[in-house]
Design a protein around this motif. Structure first.
Motif, PDB file in Angstrom:
ATOM      1  N   TYR A  42     118.436   7.970  29.137  1.00  0.00           N
ATOM      2  CA  TYR A  42     119.140   6.695  29.030  1.00  0.00           C
ATOM      3  C   TYR A  42     118.374   5.709  28.149  1.00  0.00           C
ATOM      4  CZ  TYR A  42     121.699   8.606  32.995  1.00  0.00           C
ATOM      5  OH  TYR A  42     122.439   9.406  33.820  1.00  0.00           O
ATOM      6  N   ARG A  43     117.051   5.728  28.243  1.00  0.00           N
ATOM      7  CA  ARG A  43     116.244   4.840  27.393  1.00  0.00           C
ATOM      8  C   ARG A  43     116.389   5.205  25.925  1.00  0.00           C
ATOM      9  NH1 ARG A  43     110.757   4.788  31.099  1.00  0.00           N
ATOM     10  NH2 ARG A  43     111.257   2.947  32.392  1.00  0.00           N
ATOM     11  N   ARG A  44     116.402   6.498  25.626  1.00  0.00           N
ATOM     12  CA  ARG A  44     116.594   6.928  24.230  1.00  0.00           C
ATOM     13  C   ARG A  44     117.934   6.435  23.698  1.00  0.00           C
ATOM     14  NH1 ARG A  44     115.892  13.247  24.209  1.00  0.00           N
ATOM     15  NH2 ARG A  44     116.618  13.002  22.030  1.00  0.00           N
ATOM     16  N   ALA A  83     121.940   4.285  41.540  1.00  0.00           N
ATOM     17  CA  ALA A  83     122.299   3.293  40.526  1.00  0.00           C
ATOM     18  C   ALA A  83     121.251   2.186  40.437  1.00  0.00           C
ATOM     19  CB  ALA A  83     123.662   2.693  40.845  1.00  0.00           C
ATOM     20  N   ARG A  84     120.740   1.746  41.562  1.00  0.00           N
ATOM     21  CA  ARG A  84     119.695   0.710  41.550  1.00  0.00           C
ATOM     22  C   ARG A  84     118.415   1.209  40.890  1.00  0.00           C
ATOM     23  NH1 ARG A  84     120.181  -1.862  47.679  1.00  0.00           N
ATOM     24  NH2 ARG A  84     122.031  -3.159  47.268  1.00  0.00           N
ATOM     25  N   ARG A  85     118.019   2.454  41.210  1.00  0.00           N
ATOM     26  CA  ARG A  85     116.780   2.988  40.638  1.00  0.00           C
ATOM     27  C   ARG A  85     116.886   3.110  39.118  1.00  0.00           C
ATOM     28  NH1 ARG A  85     117.029   6.735  44.998  1.00  0.00           N
ATOM     29  NH2 ARG A  85     117.563   8.401  43.533  1.00  0.00           N
ATOM     30  N   VAL A  86     118.052   3.517  38.640  1.00  0.00           N
ATOM     31  CA  VAL A  86     118.229   3.637  37.191  1.00  0.00           C
ATOM     32  C   VAL A  86     118.270   2.263  36.540  1.00  0.00           C
ATOM     33  CG1 VAL A  86     119.797   4.383  35.369  1.00  0.00           C
ATOM     34  CG2 VAL A  86     119.429   5.840  37.342  1.00  0.00           C
ATOM     35  N   ALA A  87     119.079   1.365  37.097  1.00  0.00           N
ATOM     36  CA  ALA A  87     119.282   0.049  36.492  1.00  0.00           C
ATOM     37  C   ALA A  87     117.973  -0.727  36.353  1.00  0.00           C
ATOM     38  CB  ALA A  87     120.284  -0.753  37.317  1.00  0.00           C
TER      39      ALA A  87
END
Length: 364
Positions: A300-302, A320-324
């Protein structure tokens, strides 16, 4: 354009339009399901003599969808949408293929003995399957006016169409034995993609300029979720030379495009997609058993660093919280799995709003 079951639809559309541009309005796009307190309308019941008959019964399919809309809570940016569907190999029927129906999908049987045979073929939009898709799309658009958005069906063209007509194993061998023929065939079918898309788009949007596709995106104008699952079998060079030019042609035909990047074997092509200026967003699908989404934060960062928006398919609210927390909210669509009580869903939505606000303050 208010919808009966989604009175705040205009605000959701505004959020999607910002998302395409890597921006946010008040918060990122959020889709998740809220548990219904009971069925308002019973699901239609009808006996069919075969799976084929059930799949081809357009009135029954729209009746079922209409009942589902009445029984669904449209919370946050979840909106009512009908996806006309006869399976992923529908476009193979335009070139003489036939469909074999199963419970949840359909497949075509390979018919080409040589990949270059395709160069002599033109799509037949009058075949029974395509006529059925036209009728299904038209019926949904008419019945759904003011109730739901009708999408353009799943159009597996380019390399996926070649795979359906030739068979994936034989197409892999063709990529070794006749790479030039594969490229020629891919470019040949792509010349018809715009007309094929427009044939359904004008029916789906007979009563509204707003478009969607088999993925729940929104746009005031032409948009589509473009894909080629066959790229998992290709090297980066083969992808760039054989398939990417066709994908770019499809992207150029619409105003907004999101790419369906399916499975870890497709990640070798992520850089090529990020470098494609015609592409606006990426839908990364890590697949069953390969989650959660937080496991793929580097991907997602890429995507975000490459300037593309993205659909983040999360297993649940906690995922979702961990990713966001590890991303900027701009250009992020949190698509959350599971079904939640309204209070839990509202608490999560407030958390998203605080996340967006904190990020805005930090950026100043």
């Amino acid at each position: 354009m208010p919808l009966e079951r989604k009175p705040d639809f205009e605000k959701t559309l505004e959020r999607y339009e910002a998302w395409w541009h890597g921006e946010i309005v008040d918060r990122p796009v959020v889709t998740l399901h809220v548990k219904s307190e009971g069925s308002r309308v019973p699901r239609p019941q009808k006996k069919h003599a075969s799976l084929r008959e059930r799949w081809m019964d357009i009135e029954f399919n729209v009746d079922c969808h209409e009942a589902a809309v009445e029984n669904t809570v449209y919370f946050a940016d979840h909106f009512p949408r009908f996806n006309p569907n006869l399976g992923p190999d529908l476009c193979a029927t335009l070139y003489g293929g036939d469909l074999e129906f199963h419970e949840g999908t359909s497949w075509s049987k390979p018919i080409l003995k040589d990949i270059r045979d395709l160069l002599r073929m033109q799509p037949n939009l009058e075949n029974p399957y395509w006529q059925r898709m036209r009728a299904l799309t038209e019926l949904s658009a008419e019945r759904g006016r003011g109730k739901w958005v009708t999408g353009v069906t799943d159009l597996h063209m380019d390399g996926d169409l070649l795979s359906a007509l030739r068979g994936p194993e034989d197409l892999c061998l063709d990529c070794i034995d006749d790479e030039e023929g594969v490229g020629l065939a891919c470019r040949h079918v792509t010349t018809a993609w715009g007309a094929i898309y427009d044939d359904l788009w004008k029916r789906a949007n007979a009563y509204s300029p707003i478009t969607s596709s088999w993925t729940a995106t929104l746009h005031r104008g032409k948009s589509y979720n473009i894909q080629c699952d066959f790229i998992c079998f290709l090297s980066p060079r083969q992808f760039r030379e054989l398939v990417l030019p066709s994908l770019v042609a499809e992207m150029r035909h619409v105003e907004r495009s999101i790419y369906h990047l399916d499975g870890p074997d497709a990640l070798r092509h992520l850089d090529a997609l990020i470098e494609t200026p015609e592409l606006h967003a990426i839908q990364w699908v890590y697949g069953a058993g390969r989650g959660p989404a937080a496991r793929w934060v580097d991907v997602y960062r890429r995507i975000q660093q490459g300037g593309k928006s993205m659909q983040v398919i999360c297993e649940n609210i906690e995922d979702a919280r961990r990713v966001a927390e590890q991303l900027r909210p701009e250009g992020v669509w949190l698509d959350v799995g599971g079904s939640y009580p309204r209070a839990e869903a509202e608490a999560f939505l407030k958390w998203v709003e605080r996340w967006a606000a904190r990020s805005a303050v930090a950026a100043r």
